[in-house]
Design a protein around this motif. Structure first.
Motif, PDB file in Angstrom:
ATOM      1  N   TYR A 294      12.411   4.685  16.136  1.00 53.63           N
ATOM      2  CA  TYR A 294      11.211   5.179  15.460  1.00 53.63           C
ATOM      3  C   TYR A 294      11.129   4.440  14.124  1.00 53.63           C
ATOM      4  O   TYR A 294      11.962   4.646  13.241  1.00 53.63           O
ATOM      5  CB  TYR A 294      11.336   6.691  15.270  1.00 53.63           C
ATOM      6  CG  TYR A 294      10.160   7.330  14.567  1.00 53.63           C
ATOM      7  CD1 TYR A 294       8.859   6.907  14.785  1.00 53.63           C
ATOM      8  CD2 TYR A 294      10.361   8.385  13.678  1.00 53.63           C
ATOM      9  CE1 TYR A 294       7.783   7.510  14.131  1.00 53.63           C
ATOM     10  CE2 TYR A 294       9.297   9.000  13.034  1.00 53.63           C
ATOM     11  CZ  TYR A 294       8.012   8.541  13.253  1.00 53.63           C
ATOM     12  OH  TYR A 294       6.944   9.127  12.615  1.00 53.63           O
TER      13      TYR A 294
ATOM     14  N   ILE B  66       6.511  12.710  14.007  1.00 51.39           N
ATOM     15  CA  ILE B  66       7.347  13.608  14.816  1.00 51.39           C
ATOM     16  C   ILE B  66       7.626  14.855  13.988  1.00 51.39           C
ATOM     17  O   ILE B  66       8.190  14.755  12.892  1.00 51.39           O
ATOM     18  CB  ILE B  66       8.681  12.925  15.184  1.00 51.39           C
ATOM     19  CG1 ILE B  66       8.409  11.660  16.016  1.00 51.39           C
ATOM     20  CG2 ILE B  66       9.595  13.887  15.940  1.00 51.39           C
ATOM     21  CD1 ILE B  66       9.650  10.821  16.285  1.00 51.39           C
TER      22      ILE B  66
ATOM     23  N   VAL C 177       0.867  -1.180   0.000  1.00 51.17           N
ATOM     24  CA  VAL C 177       0.000   0.000   0.000  1.00 51.17           C
ATOM     25  C   VAL C 177       0.899   1.223   0.000  1.00 51.17           C
ATOM     26  O   VAL C 177       1.812   1.325   0.825  1.00 51.17           O
ATOM     27  CB  VAL C 177      -0.900   0.005   1.254  1.00 51.17           C
ATOM     28  CG1 VAL C 177      -1.766   1.266   1.279  1.00 51.17           C
ATOM     29  CG2 VAL C 177      -1.753  -1.257   1.301  1.00 51.17           C
TER      30      VAL C 177
ATOM     31  N   GLY D  51       1.207   5.369   0.310  1.00 52.78           N
ATOM     32  CA  GLY D  51       0.634   6.675   0.595  1.00 52.78           C
ATOM     33  C   GLY D  51       1.456   7.715  -0.157  1.00 52.78           C
ATOM     34  O   GLY D  51       1.268   7.958  -1.352  1.00 52.78           O
ATOM     35  N   GLY D  52       2.433   8.299   0.540  1.00 53.48           N
ATOM     36  CA  GLY D  52       3.300   9.297  -0.096  1.00 53.48           C
ATOM     37  C   GLY D  52       4.529   8.693  -0.747  1.00 53.48           C
ATOM     38  O   GLY D  52       5.284   9.388  -1.426  1.00 53.48           O
ATOM     39  N   GLY D  53       4.807   7.406  -0.488  1.00 55.82           N
ATOM     40  CA  GLY D  53       5.947   6.720  -1.097  1.00 55.82           C
ATOM     41  C   GLY D  53       7.301   7.105  -0.509  1.00 55.82           C
ATOM     42  O   GLY D  53       8.341   6.793  -1.066  1.00 55.82           O
TER      43      GLY D  53
ATOM     44  N   PHE E 186       8.743  17.429   9.000  1.00 54.14           N
ATOM     45  CA  PHE E 186       9.674  18.521   8.688  1.00 54.14           C
ATOM     46  C   PHE E 186       9.851  18.721   7.182  1.00 54.14           C
ATOM     47  O   PHE E 186      10.655  19.549   6.765  1.00 54.14           O
ATOM     48  CB  PHE E 186      11.038  18.246   9.326  1.00 54.14           C
ATOM     49  CG  PHE E 186      10.967  18.041  10.812  1.00 54.14           C
ATOM     50  CD1 PHE E 186      10.815  19.120  11.668  1.00 54.14           C
ATOM     51  CD2 PHE E 186      11.027  16.764  11.352  1.00 54.14           C
ATOM     52  CE1 PHE E 186      10.734  18.935  13.032  1.00 54.14           C
ATOM     53  CE2 PHE E 186      10.951  16.573  12.719  1.00 54.14           C
ATOM     54  CZ  PHE E 186      10.796  17.657  13.567  1.00 54.14           C
TER      55      PHE E 186
HETATM   56  C1  LIG Z   1      12.558  13.317   3.336  1.00 55.37           C
HETATM   57  C2  LIG Z   1      11.832  12.659   4.457  1.00 55.37           C
HETATM   58  C3  LIG Z   1      11.488  13.397   5.563  1.00 55.37           C
HETATM   59  C4  LIG Z   1      10.804  12.792   6.618  1.00 55.37           C
HETATM   60  N1  LIG Z   1      10.483  13.539   7.708  1.00 55.37           N
HETATM   61  C5  LIG Z   1       9.772  12.982   8.706  1.00 55.37           C
HETATM   62  C6  LIG Z   1       9.356  13.768   9.804  1.00 55.37           C
HETATM   63  O1  LIG Z   1       9.620  14.948   9.873  1.00 55.37           O
HETATM   64  N2  LIG Z   1       8.655  13.175  10.790  1.00 55.37           N
HETATM   65  C7  LIG Z   1       8.318  11.862  10.742  1.00 55.37           C
HETATM   66  O2  LIG Z   1       7.657  11.391  11.670  1.00 55.37           O
HETATM   67  N3  LIG Z   1       8.720  11.081   9.728  1.00 55.37           N
HETATM   68  C8  LIG Z   1       9.427  11.619   8.706  1.00 55.37           C
HETATM   69  N4  LIG Z   1       9.846  10.840   7.666  1.00 55.37           N
HETATM   70  C9  LIG Z   1       9.615   9.401   7.713  1.00 55.37           C
HETATM   71  C10 LIG Z   1       8.232   9.082   7.214  1.00 55.37           C
HETATM   72  O3  LIG Z   1       7.322   9.200   8.285  1.00 55.37           O
HETATM   73  C11 LIG Z   1       8.176   7.648   6.679  1.00 55.37           C
HETATM   74  O4  LIG Z   1       9.043   7.544   5.580  1.00 55.37           O
HETATM   75  C12 LIG Z   1       6.783   7.246   6.262  1.00 55.37           C
HETATM   76  O5  LIG Z   1       6.757   5.857   6.068  1.00 55.37           O
HETATM   77  C13 LIG Z   1       6.340   7.959   5.009  1.00 55.37           C
HETATM   78  O6  LIG Z   1       4.992   7.770   4.744  1.00 55.37           O
HETATM   79  P1  LIG Z   1       4.515   7.728   3.230  1.00 55.37           P
HETATM   80  O7  LIG Z   1       3.036   7.572   3.238  1.00 55.37           O
HETATM   81  O8  LIG Z   1       5.108   8.832   2.478  1.00 55.37           O
HETATM   82  O9  LIG Z   1       5.253   6.399   2.758  1.00 55.37           O
HETATM   83  P2  LIG Z   1       4.851   5.094   1.949  1.00 55.37           P
HETATM   84  O10 LIG Z   1       6.145   4.557   1.455  1.00 55.37           O
HETATM   85  O11 LIG Z   1       3.782   5.345   0.986  1.00 55.37           O
HETATM   86  O12 LIG Z   1       4.261   4.153   3.074  1.00 55.37           O
HETATM   87  C14 LIG Z   1       4.985   3.804   4.220  1.00 55.37           C
HETATM   88  C15 LIG Z   1       4.284   2.679   4.977  1.00 55.37           C
HETATM   89  O13 LIG Z   1       3.011   3.146   5.419  1.00 55.37           O
HETATM   90  C16 LIG Z   1       1.965   2.396   4.822  1.00 55.37           C
HETATM   91  N5  LIG Z   1       0.900   3.322   4.403  1.00 55.37           N
HETATM   92  C17 LIG Z   1       1.046   4.536   3.822  1.00 55.37           C
HETATM   93  N6  LIG Z   1      -0.146   5.103   3.648  1.00 55.37           N
HETATM   94  C18 LIG Z   1      -1.070   4.240   4.123  1.00 55.37           C
HETATM   95  C19 LIG Z   1      -2.485   4.260   4.239  1.00 55.37           C
HETATM   96  N7  LIG Z   1      -3.190   5.289   3.821  1.00 55.37           N
HETATM   97  N8  LIG Z   1      -3.105   3.181   4.800  1.00 55.37           N
HETATM   98  C20 LIG Z   1      -2.390   2.123   5.246  1.00 55.37           C
HETATM   99  N9  LIG Z   1      -1.047   2.050   5.166  1.00 55.37           N
HETATM  100  C21 LIG Z   1      -0.399   3.101   4.610  1.00 55.37           C
HETATM  101  C22 LIG Z   1       2.604   1.683   3.637  1.00 55.37           C
HETATM  102  O14 LIG Z   1       1.949   0.481   3.333  1.00 55.37           O
HETATM  103  C23 LIG Z   1       4.015   1.451   4.121  1.00 55.37           C
HETATM  104  O15 LIG Z   1       4.094   0.294   4.920  1.00 55.37           O
HETATM  105  C24 LIG Z   1      10.495  11.420   6.568  1.00 55.37           C
HETATM  106  C25 LIG Z   1      10.840  10.675   5.437  1.00 55.37           C
HETATM  107  C26 LIG Z   1      11.501  11.288   4.391  1.00 55.37           C
HETATM  108  C27 LIG Z   1      11.909  10.471   3.205  1.00 55.37           C
END
Ligand SMILES: Cc1cc2nc3c(=O)[nH]c(=O)nc-3n(C[C@H](O)[C@H](O)[C@H](O)COP(=O)(O)OP(=O)(O)OC[C@H]3O[C@@H](n4cnc5c(N)ncnc54)[C@H](O)[C@@H]3O)c2cc1C
Length: 468
Positions: free
Chosen positions: A422, A155, A78, A80-82, A140
């Motif tokens: 974390y 966070i 799944v 979300g933002g990748g 952030f």
């Molecule tokens: C540049 C950068 C900055 C960041 N800064 C912060 C920060 O300031 N604070 C912080 O806490 N974290 C931060 N992160 C870490 C971030 O929280 C994780 O990378 C998180 O997994 C990103 O979520 P995503 O939806 O973009 O990722 P994805 O790769 O899409 O998903 C991550 C995980 O969450 C699951 N998922 C996503 N969306 C859903 C949904 N809607 N329902 C069920 N499951 C879902 C996916 O299956 C996967 O297991 C940062 C990451 C990056 C790369």
């Protein structure tokens, strides 16, 4: 040569065609013109080849996708933002449910809430809430997904003032492993609501989040940068300050290499330095007074702190970290930074292997401490700091070097840590890391997993195994 995804034997062309005809969104397969861009995630290190990618248009597409994956025994990822480090928003061979078309938001200014679809980024949320002078705790960087960040805890700049992102989550809509659609909040499915607040994507696909908003518009914040020689004193000063300051001020510590571009003064370009990035949400007319003791510590070499709209602060580093860079993550929690730990930080901070590599220490005290360890799935409520070490570079040429640096740095500090990490800021480190991160909450999470996803359909994540 691009490896061809292994497709399950039950997956006939007719079944795929029938599935596609039931979707409002797009079904992408190997060979399609958009396949290579659709399988890419934020971390350029990740190179996975799913058999099917569904760009979901709505909840009905999500239900169809979950049912199709389950019925055809496909690995299900799944997205979300990748942004996830180990690339848990994509998989080899299976089906990817990409939520990136589901970015809708709706602010209720009277109730001070925002409803956000599961594929939105934090930039979408800021865009929606800022015109109302409102905000909710996020991270952030504004390109991060709401989905993964929230489900892991969240966070960000507002952690000391209003807690983690999950502390402001009021409700979620979830598509479960059996295809049912449920709502979870404090009264409805409270066990599921407890689990999604920190338990990651283990329990289903969250199609919408409802967050509490706070009157936050223009804050006083931004980076202050000091010479590396002051790192030891700065860490000591900052630790004392940020563990005792009122909750309306936050500031995270960083080792950085100053980027060779404006607005950074030329004499500091490519210099390794130390910084604190501030966010004060109290009355603006008191800000200068409140920052006097900070500037009195030692005048910063670069001082960008001042009044700034919250969305501008939250997107300040977006351009520095575009999608596609190589990222290697290590993380830990700390109750405090003792003298030995500070010495080690100074040693490894001076060795940042590439311009983009960095080490951050985020405060998670203040309002984040008002929620107990067992109140949500997020376990580390009694520590002051979340530390992340990231090796980052535009291409793979530096991977060996930056991975070695991140591992050595982490290992040196780990003896002083509170254990766990974390989970949103680690690579795929396996079951022991997941258990350490959840501590005493793991057993309850495993029981809830057994109730909602007994066959572990949702396992492309920091996986919690269903209790037997
Ligand atoms: C540049 C950068 C900055 C960041 N800064 C912060 C920060 O300031 N604070 C912080 O806490 N974290 C931060 N992160 C870490 C971030 O929280 C994780 O990378 C998180 O997994 C990103 O979520 P995503 O939806 O973009 O990722 P994805 O790769 O899409 O998903 C991550 C995980 O969450 C699951 N998922 C996503 N969306 C859903 C949904 N809607 N329902 C069920 N499951 C879902 C996916 O299956 C996967 O297991 C940062 C990451 C990056 C790369």
């Amino acid at each position: 040569m691009t490896p061809k995804p292994q497709i399950a034997s039950t997956l006939t062309a007719a079944a795929i065609q029938d599935f596609a005809s039931r979707l409002r969104g797009e079904l992408i397969q190997p060979g399609d013109a958009t396949y290579d861009s659709a399988r890419k995630v934020y971390n350029g290190m990740i190179d996975k080849h799913p058999a099917l990618i569904v760009r979901c248009a709505d909840v009905a597409d999500v239900i169809a996708g979950v049912n199709f994956a389950r019925e055809h025994d496909l690995t299900l990822a799944v997205r979300g933002g990748g942004h996830n480090g180990p690339g848990l928003g994509v998989c080899d061979d299976g089906l990817v449910l990409d939520l990136s078309l589901m970015k809708g938001t709706r602010v209720d200014p009277a109730a001070r809430t925002v409803r956000v679809e599961g594929g939105a980024t934090w930039g979408c949320v800021d865009h929606a809430t800022h015109p109302f002078g409102l905000a909710t705790p996020s991270g952030f960087i504004s390109s991060t997904g709401v989905g993964g960040l929230t489900l892991g805890g969240g966070i960000g700049y507002l952690a000391r003032t209003h807690g983690l992102t999950i502390d402001n989550l009021l409700e979620v809509d979830v598509v479960l492993a059996d295809g049912r659609f449920v709502t979870a909040n404090a009264k409805e499915n409270p066990d599921l609501f407890w689990a999604v607040r920190g338990g990651g994507g283990n329990f289903g696909v969250v199609t919408s989040f409802l967050f509490k908003l706070h009157p936050i518009s223009t804050v006083y914040g931004g980076p202050m940068i000091w010479p590396l020689e002051q790192a030891s004193d700065l860490l000591r000063f900052w630790q004392d300050f940020i563990t005792t300051a009122p909750e309306d001020i936050n500031g995270w510590f960083a080792f950085i290499t100053v980027p060779p571009a404006p607005p950074f003064p030329q004499q500091f370009h490519m210099k390794k330095m130390c910084a604190v990035v501030w966010c004060y949400t109290g009355p603006l007319d008191q800000a200068e007074e409140r920052f006097k003791p900070i500037r009195a510590f030692g005048p910063p070499a670069v001082d960008f702190a001042g009044p700034i709209p919250f969305p501008a602060l939250q997107s300040m580093f977006d351009a520095l970290y575009p999608a596609g860079l190589q990222w290697y993550w290590k993380a830990d929690f700390f109750r405090d930074l003792n003298d030995q730990a500070i010495d080690l930080h100074v040693k490894y901070g001076a060795q940042l292997p590439t311009m983009h590599s960095t080490m951050h220490i985020y405060p998670i005290n203040g309002a984040a401490h008002k929620v107990g360890t067992g109140d949500t799935a997020f376990n580390f409520r009694d520590v002051n700091f979340a530390q992340v070490i990231v090796g980052v570079h535009p291409d793979a040429s530096q991977n060996e070097r930056m991975i070695a640096w991140a591992k050595d740095y982490w290992l040196a500090l780990h003896a002083h840590s509170a254990g766990g990490a974390y989970l949103n800021m680690v690579m795929d480190e396996g079951d022991d890391m997941v258990k350490a991160a959840y501590g005493k909450n793991y057993a309850r999470l495993a029981r809830i997993k057994a109730t909602y996803d007994p066959k572990n359909l949702f396992h492309v994540n920091q996986n919690i195994k269903p209790a037997v």
